[in-house]
Design an enzyme around this catalytic site. Structure first.
Site, mmCIF file in Angstrom:
data_model
loop_
_atom_site.group_PDB
_atom_site.id
_atom_site.type_symbol
_atom_site.label_atom_id
_atom_site.label_comp_id
_atom_site.label_asym_id
_atom_site.label_seq_id
_atom_site.Cartn_x
_atom_site.Cartn_y
_atom_site.Cartn_z
ATOM 1 N N SER A 161 77.297 64.329 97.397
ATOM 2 C CA SER A 161 78.314 63.238 97.310
ATOM 3 C C SER A 161 79.155 63.823 98.334
ATOM 4 O O SER A 161 79.096 64.343 99.226
ATOM 5 C CB SER A 161 79.030 63.663 96.606
ATOM 6 N N TYR A 205 85.798 69.406 92.857
ATOM 7 C CA TYR A 205 83.649 68.841 92.904
ATOM 8 C C TYR A 205 83.717 69.430 94.230
ATOM 9 O O TYR A 205 82.430 69.021 94.467
ATOM 10 C CB TYR A 205 83.632 67.365 92.167
#
Length: 244
Positions: free
Chosen positions: A137, A150
């Site tokens: 990501s 995250y």
């Protein structure tokens, strides 16, 4: 060609699976939901897949990985191409208030993946071939208040993949890190969507392009490279004043 898809029923994995089925490839689908796997396998068979194998497994369970590797990657039959989509988007506020939630997110989004990728990489190294594509990501490029738990897991994963790529390149194994931005999937269903959001099919096409070009690291869609370059370049005093 033998194609292994880990977390095969995820939104981005499905269009990739359909592409390879239409190419007549042999597919190995791994996921937690047997019913979803069987439905996907039936669809891929109709689309032209040479063979479809399904394996039910929780990729976050380290104890299940050894058995999974034995079934999916026997020493005499490693996949030519592997896609790994494992990941869960946590609630940042919950992670801030709960060490257990923060650690659980890092286990799922980084440590569990490392436990999975390590034996898989060893098998590819022994075979001296193969391409490993791992979905990370853009969140791992810089810690931001909105998703730094995250993001920290993805930063760990990115560094692991960078080292793995360096180690395996002389052995004939390609490791590709894919960094999507905002993607409209069931995992992000509750988010308000804007112009920067991409559809899973668009991301899948970017991944296929990266595989064809044997890229080391790719942002999908490509405009995220410029966005993240700008975010990383912001001086920290100014960055601290921004709501990102």
């Amino acid at each position: 060609m033998i194609v292994l898809l880990l977390a095969a029923t995820s939104a981005i994995a499905k269009p990739l699976a359909r592409h390879h089925a239409e190419q007549g490839d042999e597919l190995i689908l791994v996921g937690r939901n047997e019913a979803k796997l069987e439905r996907l396998a039936a669809d891929l068979t109709v689309r032209g897949a040479a063979q479809v194998q399904t394996e039910v497994a929780d990729l976050a369970d380290p104890e299940a990985i050894a058995m999974l590797m034995a079934r999916c990657c026997p020493e005499n039959r490693v996949p030519d191409l592997t896609y790994c989509f494992q990941g869960v988007l946590p609630d940042q506020t919950q992670c801030q208030n709960s060490p257990e939630a923060a650690l659980d997110s890092i286990r799922v989004n980084a440590l569990g993946l490392i436990a999975l990728l390590t034996p898989l990489a060893n098998r590819l190294e022994q075979a001296g071939r193969g391409t490993l594509v791992v979905i990370s990501s853009v969140a791992g490029d810089r810690g931001r208040q909105s998703n730094y738990v995250y993001g920290s897991a993805k930063a760990l994963l990115n560094t692991f993949l960078e080292g793995l790529r360096h180690r395996l390149a002389p052995k004939g194994v390609t490791v590709i890190t894919v960094k999507p931005g905002f993607v409209d999937t069931p995992m992000t269903a509750e988010f308000n969507k804007g112009p920067l959001w991409a559809q899973p099919d668009t991301v899948a096409q970017g991944i296929l392009s990266a595989v064809r070009r044997r890229r080391s690291e790719v942002y999908v869609p490509g405009y995220w490279w410029a966005i993240m370059a700008l975010i990383k370049a912001i001086p920290q005093p100014l960055f601290n004043r921004l709501k990102l």
